[in-house]
Design a protein around this motif. Structure first.
Motif, PDB file in Angstrom:
ATOM      1  N   VAL A   6       0.853  -1.186   0.000  1.00 54.11           N
ATOM      2  CA  VAL A   6       0.000   0.000   0.000  1.00 54.11           C
ATOM      3  C   VAL A   6       0.894   1.242   0.000  1.00 54.11           C
ATOM      4  N   GLY A   7       0.625   2.163  -0.928  1.00 52.69           N
ATOM      5  CA  GLY A   7       1.415   3.386  -1.040  1.00 52.69           C
ATOM      6  C   GLY A   7       2.490   3.325  -2.102  1.00 52.69           C
ATOM      7  N   ARG A   8       2.738   2.168  -2.678  1.00 49.17           N
ATOM      8  CA  ARG A   8       3.769   2.022  -3.718  1.00 49.17           C
ATOM      9  C   ARG A   8       3.288   2.700  -5.002  1.00 49.17           C
ATOM     10  N   ILE A   9       4.158   3.482  -5.630  1.00 47.15           N
ATOM     11  CA  ILE A   9       3.846   4.117  -6.901  1.00 47.15           C
ATOM     12  C   ILE A   9       4.248   3.165  -8.020  1.00 47.15           C
ATOM     13  N   CYS A  10       3.347   3.004  -8.996  1.00 47.45           N
ATOM     14  CA  CYS A  10       3.557   2.061 -10.092  1.00 47.45           C
ATOM     15  C   CYS A  10       3.263   2.734 -11.420  1.00 47.45           C
ATOM     16  N   ILE A  24      -0.858   2.210  -5.372  1.00 45.10           N
ATOM     17  CA  ILE A  24      -1.587   1.062  -4.835  1.00 45.10           C
ATOM     18  C   ILE A  24      -2.277   1.505  -3.545  1.00 45.10           C
ATOM     19  N   VAL A  25      -3.610   1.311  -3.497  1.00 45.48           N
ATOM     20  CA  VAL A  25      -4.406   1.742  -2.355  1.00 45.48           C
ATOM     21  C   VAL A  25      -4.752   0.559  -1.449  1.00 45.48           C
ATOM     22  N   ASP A  26      -4.930  -0.624  -2.037  1.00 46.82           N
ATOM     23  CA  ASP A  26      -5.313  -1.800  -1.261  1.00 46.82           C
ATOM     24  C   ASP A  26      -4.839  -3.049  -1.989  1.00 46.82           C
ATOM     25  N   ILE A  27      -4.562  -4.104  -1.244  1.00 42.30           N
ATOM     26  CA  ILE A  27      -4.186  -5.388  -1.827  1.00 42.30           C
ATOM     27  C   ILE A  27      -5.386  -6.312  -1.674  1.00 42.30           C
ATOM     28  N   ILE A  28      -5.936  -6.770  -2.799  1.00 45.25           N
ATOM     29  CA  ILE A  28      -7.135  -7.596  -2.769  1.00 45.25           C
ATOM     30  C   ILE A  28      -6.780  -9.057  -2.516  1.00 45.25           C
ATOM     31  N   ASP A  29      -5.881  -9.615  -3.323  1.00 47.57           N
ATOM     32  CA  ASP A  29      -5.393 -10.982  -3.108  1.00 47.57           C
ATOM     33  C   ASP A  29      -4.027 -11.116  -3.781  1.00 47.57           C
ATOM     34  N   ASP A  30      -3.591 -12.357  -4.050  1.00 50.48           N
ATOM     35  CA  ASP A  30      -2.259 -12.570  -4.619  1.00 50.48           C
ATOM     36  C   ASP A  30      -2.114 -12.019  -6.035  1.00 50.48           C
ATOM     37  N   ASN A  31      -3.226 -11.848  -6.744  1.00 54.44           N
ATOM     38  CA  ASN A  31      -3.157 -11.429  -8.137  1.00 54.44           C
ATOM     39  C   ASN A  31      -3.684 -10.027  -8.414  1.00 54.44           C
ATOM     40  N   PHE A  32      -4.490  -9.472  -7.521  1.00 53.73           N
ATOM     41  CA  PHE A  32      -5.141  -8.195  -7.794  1.00 53.73           C
ATOM     42  C   PHE A  32      -4.890  -7.171  -6.701  1.00 53.73           C
ATOM     43  N   VAL A  33      -4.781  -5.894  -7.134  1.00 51.75           N
ATOM     44  CA  VAL A  33      -4.654  -4.772  -6.202  1.00 51.75           C
ATOM     45  C   VAL A  33      -5.628  -3.681  -6.636  1.00 51.75           C
ATOM     46  N   LEU A  34      -5.953  -2.788  -5.710  1.00 58.39           N
ATOM     47  CA  LEU A  34      -6.781  -1.628  -5.999  1.00 58.39           C
ATOM     48  C   LEU A  34      -5.849  -0.442  -6.185  1.00 58.39           C
ATOM     49  N   ILE A  35      -5.987   0.249  -7.329  1.00 56.42           N
ATOM     50  CA  ILE A  35      -5.111   1.394  -7.608  1.00 56.42           C
ATOM     51  C   ILE A  35      -5.952   2.639  -7.843  1.00 56.42           C
ATOM     52  N   THR A  36      -5.284   3.783  -7.760  1.00 51.40           N
ATOM     53  CA  THR A  36      -5.887   5.044  -8.156  1.00 51.40           C
ATOM     54  C   THR A  36      -4.781   5.939  -8.679  1.00 51.40           C
ATOM     55  N   GLY A  37      -5.156   6.902  -9.506  1.00 47.07           N
ATOM     56  CA  GLY A  37      -4.184   7.835 -10.095  1.00 47.07           C
ATOM     57  C   GLY A  37      -3.743   8.941  -9.146  1.00 47.07           C
ATOM     58  N   PRO A  38      -4.614   9.661  -8.573  1.00 46.22           N
ATOM     59  CA  PRO A  38      -6.050   9.824  -8.783  1.00 46.22           C
ATOM     60  C   PRO A  38      -6.347  10.350 -10.187  1.00 46.22           C
ATOM     61  N   ASN A  62       3.195   7.571   2.120  1.00 48.30           N
ATOM     62  CA  ASN A  62       2.639   7.094   3.376  1.00 48.30           C
ATOM     63  C   ASN A  62       1.128   7.319   3.389  1.00 48.30           C
ATOM     64  N   ILE A  63       0.372   6.267   3.053  1.00 51.04           N
ATOM     65  CA  ILE A  63      -1.090   6.328   3.112  1.00 51.04           C
ATOM     66  C   ILE A  63      -1.593   5.093   3.834  1.00 51.04           C
ATOM     67  N   ARG A  64      -2.831   5.190   4.331  1.00 48.70           N
ATOM     68  CA  ARG A  64      -3.422   4.026   4.988  1.00 48.70           C
ATOM     69  C   ARG A  64      -4.117   3.163   3.947  1.00 48.70           C
ATOM     70  N   LYS A  65      -4.391   1.924   4.300  1.00 44.98           N
ATOM     71  CA  LYS A  65      -5.071   0.995   3.403  1.00 44.98           C
ATOM     72  C   LYS A  65      -6.469   1.524   3.084  1.00 44.98           C
ATOM     73  N   GLY A  66      -6.828   1.558   1.801  1.00 43.17           N
ATOM     74  CA  GLY A  66      -8.146   2.031   1.394  1.00 43.17           C
ATOM     75  C   GLY A  66      -8.300   3.537   1.407  1.00 43.17           C
ATOM     76  N   ALA A  67      -7.202   4.280   1.351  1.00 44.96           N
ATOM     77  CA  ALA A  67      -7.248   5.742   1.414  1.00 44.96           C
ATOM     78  C   ALA A  67      -8.047   6.314   0.261  1.00 44.96           C
ATOM     79  N   SER A  68      -8.733   7.432   0.513  1.00 44.64           N
ATOM     80  CA  SER A  68      -9.514   8.099  -0.531  1.00 44.64           C
ATOM     81  C   SER A  68      -8.578   8.829  -1.489  1.00 44.64           C
ATOM     82  N   ASP A  69      -9.133   9.245  -2.646  1.00 43.66           N
ATOM     83  CA  ASP A  69      -8.332   9.978  -3.624  1.00 43.66           C
ATOM     84  C   ASP A  69      -7.794  11.281  -3.030  1.00 43.66           C
TER      85      ASP A  69
END
Length: 96
Positions: A6-10, A24-38, A62-69
């Motif tokens: 969480v917080g990694r720029i890609c 990366i805002v959240d890690i869903i499982d081994d294959n998927f993550v939740l991202i935002t630009g914003p 430095n952001i928390r898991k599931g952080a808003s845009d």
């Protein structure tokens, strides 16, 4: 150093947003993550992506898991990475 966290720029390397940077805002499982630009900053919408479609960079905010845009934008401003995020990257083409 964990590459997917969480917080990694890609950089997106597949799809219509290829070459744009995201966080990366959240890690869903081994294959998927939740991202935002914003979206207002880089044009990348908040969405679930396969980790094979992103390439992690060496920068982390430095952001928390599931952080808003808004939280992500604030963390990027504090880290001084707004101009870095706006830059487009030419994605490396992998042979098929």
């Amino acid at each position: 150093m964990p590459a997917i966290e969480v917080g990694r720029i890609c950089v997106k390397i597949a799809g219509r947003e290829a070459g744009r940077k995201c966080v990366i805002v959240d890690i869903i499982d081994d294959n998927f993550v939740l991202i935002t630009g914003p979206k207002s900053l880089t044009g990348v919408k908040r969405r679930r992506v396969n980790i094979k479609h992103i390439e992690p960079l060496d920068k982390v905010i430095n952001i928390r898991k599931g952080a808003s845009d808004e939280d992500v934008l604030k963390a990027l401003e504090e880290a001084g990475l707004i101009d870095f995020m706006k830059e487009r990257v030419r994605p490396k083409l992998t042979p098929v």
